[in-house]
Design a protein around this motif. Structure first.
Motif, PDB file in Angstrom:
ATOM      1  N   ALA A  25      -3.398   2.549  -2.425  1.00 44.12           N
ATOM      2  CA  ALA A  25      -4.511   1.740  -1.934  1.00 44.12           C
ATOM      3  C   ALA A  25      -5.232   1.016  -3.058  1.00 44.12           C
ATOM      4  N   GLU A  26      -5.431   1.672  -4.196  1.00 36.01           N
ATOM      5  CA  GLU A  26      -6.223   1.066  -5.270  1.00 36.01           C
ATOM      6  C   GLU A  26      -5.539  -0.183  -5.836  1.00 36.01           C
ATOM      7  N   ILE A  51      -8.823   4.610   4.317  1.00 33.55           N
ATOM      8  CA  ILE A  51      -8.747   3.847   3.070  1.00 33.55           C
ATOM      9  C   ILE A  51      -9.635   4.471   2.002  1.00 33.55           C
ATOM     10  N   PRO A  73      -8.489  -6.384   2.130  1.00 34.46           N
ATOM     11  CA  PRO A  73      -7.397  -5.520   1.685  1.00 34.46           C
ATOM     12  C   PRO A  73      -6.639  -4.846   2.815  1.00 34.46           C
ATOM     13  N   GLN A  74      -7.235  -4.781   4.024  1.00 30.02           N
ATOM     14  CA  GLN A  74      -6.547  -4.056   5.086  1.00 30.02           C
ATOM     15  C   GLN A  74      -6.952  -4.581   6.452  1.00 30.02           C
ATOM     16  N   ARG A 103       0.838  -1.203   0.000  1.00 29.98           N
ATOM     17  CA  ARG A 103       0.000   0.000   0.000  1.00 29.98           C
ATOM     18  C   ARG A 103       0.874   1.256   0.000  1.00 29.98           C
ATOM     19  N   ASN A 156      -5.589  -2.949  -3.299  1.00 32.63           N
ATOM     20  CA  ASN A 156      -6.914  -3.566  -3.211  1.00 32.63           C
ATOM     21  C   ASN A 156      -7.121  -4.566  -4.345  1.00 32.63           C
ATOM     22  N   ARG A 157      -6.593  -4.266  -5.515  1.00 34.44           N
ATOM     23  CA  ARG A 157      -6.700  -5.223  -6.623  1.00 34.44           C
ATOM     24  C   ARG A 157      -5.932  -6.507  -6.299  1.00 34.44           C
ATOM     25  N   ARG A 195      -8.469   6.117  -1.691  1.00 33.79           N
ATOM     26  CA  ARG A 195      -8.992   5.732  -3.007  1.00 33.79           C
ATOM     27  C   ARG A 195      -9.549   6.942  -3.751  1.00 33.79           C
ATOM     28  N   ARG A 221      -7.864  -8.420  -3.756  1.00 34.09           N
ATOM     29  CA  ARG A 221      -9.062  -9.015  -4.359  1.00 34.09           C
ATOM     30  C   ARG A 221      -8.702 -10.293  -5.096  1.00 34.09           C
TER      31      ARG A 221
END
Length: 337
Positions: free
Chosen positions: A179-180, A268, A193-194, A174, A183-184, A272, A187
């Motif tokens: 973050a984005e 978060i 994610p966190q 991160r 997160n991918r 984003r 996923r």
């Protein structure tokens, strides 16, 4: 961060080793995520035995680790935890990484090896809760916290057992990718994610015994209403519990208080929005529940050690957002005094 070296030695733990491979070694360019130059290294190349009775063939010696941007230290058997029993070649790699300001990340008992190098003296660290007392006795100059998932002190990250190592890897990603993108990655791993580092290692009831008692509907509602001033009384009413029971159940299920969990989700969400939109700071503060840009800045300084503007400059995905930041996309995160 471009290069990653994972150090393995005889008796390594396969799961924790696999965590590092999963986090940093997979090709995810099809999802817009940059590749790392990832290599597994060992002091003496060849067959390296795991504690489960099988071996892997490691081609690379430690020379690559001396130049890596990230050095990951896998867990080792307890007979190697003492400074006198550690491989001095591995300890030299860790010291050199810290000296050149590279990242060092240990998973589970790998923190003993990092401690043996001396770089944790005077720093905070953690390890698996079962071994924390032993680490504190063996390395009294290290401030060992037995109750958290992971600890970052400077550019050294130590993590607790098993799944906490994955949390630590995502925490580092991160900071490097934003973050984005992280997160991918999460996923694709099918993991949350966190999980904040201060979350308790041992959660009393990881899964609710009865599905109808799950707090998931309440946390989903919280995520959909981050801009609201949410109180424990409101949330308890949503869960059809008393405030006291709700707070106790929430802490048992998530390892954090409702307020701490909510604050992290707001951070978060703000990250984003900074990455994916050109919204102004006041609007982002409103959408994420901080109320004002000043409060948003205070929380970014406290949690991320940077400013919203600097974060956007490094991780934003739109030209408009970059212009709003007033910096180039490649700018480094600015430190907070």
């Amino acid at each position: 961060m471009h290069t990653v070296a994972v150090i393995v030695q005889d008796g390594f733990a396969p799961f924790e080793f696999g965590v590092a491979c999963e986090a940093f070694g997979l090709d995810r360019t099809d999802d817009g995520i940059p590749n790392f130059d990832f290599r597994v290294v060992t002091p003496d190349p060849g067959a390296v035995s795991s504690k489960m009775g099988f071996s892997i063939n490691v081609e690379h010696d430690l020379s690559f680790a001396y130049e890596a941007d990230l050095v990951v230290v896998s867990p080792t058997p307890s007979q190697y935890w003492a400074r006198s029993a550690s491989d001095e070649r591995v300890l030299d790699v860790i010291r050199a990484a810290v000296a050149r300001d590279a990242w060092v990340l240990s998973v589970c008992s790998g923190s003993f090896v990092v401690a043996a190098s001396g770089v944790l003296d005077g720093r905070k660290a953690t390890t698996h809760w079962m071994y924390a007392d032993r680490m504190a006795r063996m390395y009294p100059l290290v401030d060992v916290d037995p109750d958290v998932l992971y600890v970052q002190d400077g550019r050294i990250i130590t993590s607790a057992g098993t799944a906490a190592g994955l949390d630590a890897c995502l925490h580092l990603l991160r900071q490097e990718l934003g973050a984005e993108m992280t997160n991918r990655i999460a996923r694709r791993m099918v993991v949350p994610p966190q999980r904040d580092g201060n979350q308790a290692q041992f959660i009393d009831k990881p899964l609710p015994e009865v599905a109808s008692l799950s707090l998931a509907p309440v946390t989903d509602w919280m995520l959909q209403n981050l801009r609201l001033d949410l109180t424990v009384d409101q949330l308890a009413a949503k869960a059809h519990m008393s405030p006291r029971t709700f707070a106790r159940r929430f802490k048992a299920d998530f390892g954090a208080t409702p307020a701490a969990w909510l604050a992290r989700q707001r951070i978060i969400h703000a990250q984003r929005l900074l990455e994916k939109t050109d919204l102004g700071l006041d609007r982002i503060a409103y959408e994420s529940g901080f109320g004002s840009a000043a409060v948003l800045r205070q929380n970014f300084a406290r949690v991320l050690d940077t400013t919203p503007t600097a974060y956007r400059a490094r991780f934003c995905c739109t030209r408009e957002a970059m212009d709003a930041a007033g910096m180039e996309r490649s700018s480094m995160l600015e430190p907070v005094a």
